[in-house]
Design a protein around this motif. Structure first.
Motif, PDB file in Angstrom:
ATOM      1  N   GLY A 274      41.423  43.864  64.161  1.00  0.00           N
ATOM      2  CA  GLY A 274      42.847  44.130  63.988  1.00  0.00           C
ATOM      3  C   GLY A 274      43.119  45.007  62.781  1.00  0.00           C
ATOM      4  O   GLY A 274      43.962  45.910  62.826  1.00  0.00           O
TER       5      GLY A 274
ATOM      6  N   GLU B  84      36.780  34.317  64.954  1.00  0.00           N
ATOM      7  CA  GLU B  84      38.107  34.492  64.355  1.00  0.00           C
ATOM      8  C   GLU B  84      38.080  35.570  63.276  1.00  0.00           C
ATOM      9  O   GLU B  84      39.005  36.369  63.148  1.00  0.00           O
ATOM     10  CB  GLU B  84      38.598  33.166  63.774  1.00  0.00           C
TER      11      GLU B  84
ATOM     12  N   LYS C 159      37.893  38.974  64.999  1.00  0.00           N
ATOM     13  CA  LYS C 159      39.198  39.372  65.527  1.00  0.00           C
ATOM     14  C   LYS C 159      40.071  39.955  64.420  1.00  0.00           C
ATOM     15  O   LYS C 159      40.774  40.957  64.616  1.00  0.00           O
ATOM     16  CB  LYS C 159      39.884  38.159  66.166  1.00  0.00           C
ATOM     17  N   HIS C 160      40.011  39.328  63.244  1.00  0.00           N
ATOM     18  CA  HIS C 160      40.762  39.812  62.097  1.00  0.00           C
ATOM     19  C   HIS C 160      40.279  41.196  61.673  1.00  0.00           C
ATOM     20  O   HIS C 160      41.078  42.102  61.379  1.00  0.00           O
ATOM     21  CB  HIS C 160      40.617  38.813  60.947  1.00  0.00           C
TER      22      HIS C 160
END
Length: 369
Positions: A132, A125, A128-129
């Motif tokens: 992005g 997670e 992914k942050h």
């Protein structure tokens, strides 16, 4: 994304340091993964100092990842970071001036906004942050296109397609990002000023964002409206602004000022009368103008070099040959092969629908003889 990191355990030295310096300088963004043992590495601290120097002097983007360490420990050089620097300061082989700079730069990184990875959620997670964030920071559109609903399904849609077919990256109000970010990430903005443009609050917000962006190229298209009507806020525009003022919107005065300022800019008046040219001809002219503007703005440093024109012309003649498919430039390092290729690329790029220029970072590893 094209990513460089020192995954090989290369020997320390001037050659390795030079490779790292080059890798950092050709990058747009640096991610620093700060772990408990990070500061124990001389190479890591040298990387960090060079990254922070670029940040201070050239606005280099830095994203610190606090990997199971407290940002305050980095900022205040506490815990494992204190022990590590105590060892560096007691090491007579190290340049203590450099050590002092390392400490200052590491402490500064601790003050930056970053991502704190703890055991609160899976690493996937966090990753992914991070990805992005990097995508958002590296996003660079070439053209921002602003238009009203009355041209959305005709002129503006045709213009959008013509720009994209030429290979230009275009962002419009379809983008799921903040308007100010979209404009700031663009090199040039096109405003299609139609009769109903000023009736839209979102259009006026876009226009104000465009006009408030410094050193930004603005191209207005006066589509079936007179530039003087835009400048003087007359005819349909007066009715639109009267409506906005009656709704008590606080930003109306700024919208009016920015809108009037657009009216005095040089652009394309498309009258749409019987004797006017077809929209397709105007669109083709606009696209060619945009290409020239973007090429001029992304001018290569090689354009200012003396003595490169003859070599560039020789390669251009080779490209024009009917059977020419691949052209190679051979020679020892440092004589300007990449510079010459870059100059040729910028010379002919506007003639192609799709273009790309790849720069390979060469890494020389020591081999056993």
């Amino acid at each position: 994304m094209n990513v460089f990191f020192d995954e090989e355990k290369l020997e320390k030295g001037e050659q390795f340091a030079g490779q790292l310096t080059q890798a950092i300088e050709v990058s747009n963004l640096s991610i620093i993964i700060l772990s408990a043992d990070y500061a124990s590495s001389d190479v890591c601290l040298a990387e960090l100092s060079h990254i922070m120097a670029l940040t201070r002097n050239q606005g280099h983007i830095v994203l610190p990842i606090f990997f199971h360490v407290d940002p305050s420990d980095v900022k205040n050089l506490r815990g494992s970071f204190k022990k590590t620097f105590d060892n560096h300061e007691s090491n007579e082989k190290l340049d203590q001036v450099k050590v002092k700079q390392w400490k200052a730069d590491l402490a500064q990184v601790g003050t930056l906004d970053g991502i704190h990875i703890k055991c609160d959620k899976p690493e996937a997670e966090h990753i992914k942050h991070i990805v992005g964030y990097a995508i958002q920071k590296l996003m660079k559109h070439q053209v921002f296109l602003s238009f009203g609903d009355d041209t959305r399904l005709n002129f503006s849609s045709h213009l959008l397609k013509a720009l994209e077919d030429t290979g230009i990256n275009v962002v419009s109000d379809k983008a799921e990002i903040e308007i100010s970010q979209a404009v700031a990430a663009s090199n040039l903005s096109i405003i299609v000023l139609s009769k109903d443009y000023a009736s839209s609050e979102s259009c006026l917000t876009q226009l104000s964002a465009i006009m408030s962006t410094e050193k930004h190229i603005v191209l207005p298209i006066f589509y079936h409206v007179k530039p003087s009507d835009v400048e003087n806020l007359s005819v349909s525009f007066k009715a639109s602004f009267d409506h906005h003022e009656s709704n008590g919107l606080l930003q109306v005065q700024q919208w009016k000022k920015d809108f009037a300022e657009v009216g005095i800019l040089q652009g394309w008046p498309i009258e749409g009368g019987y004797f006017d040219r077809p929209d397709t001809e105007f669109i083709e002219e606009v696209v060619q103008y945009v290409i020239k503007k973007l090429n001029r703005q992304s001018k290569s440093v090689s354009d200012d070099l003396v003595g490169i024109d003859d070599q560039k012309e020789t390669i251009l003649r080779l490209i024009e040959q009917e059977d020419s498919r691949v052209i190679g430039l051979w020679g020892m390092g440092g004589i300007g092969k990449t510079t010459l290729a870059d100059a040729v690329y910028h010379e002919i790029s506007s003639e192609f629908e799709l273009i790309a220029f790849f720069k390979m970072l060469e890494r020389k590893l020591k081999t056993k003889e």
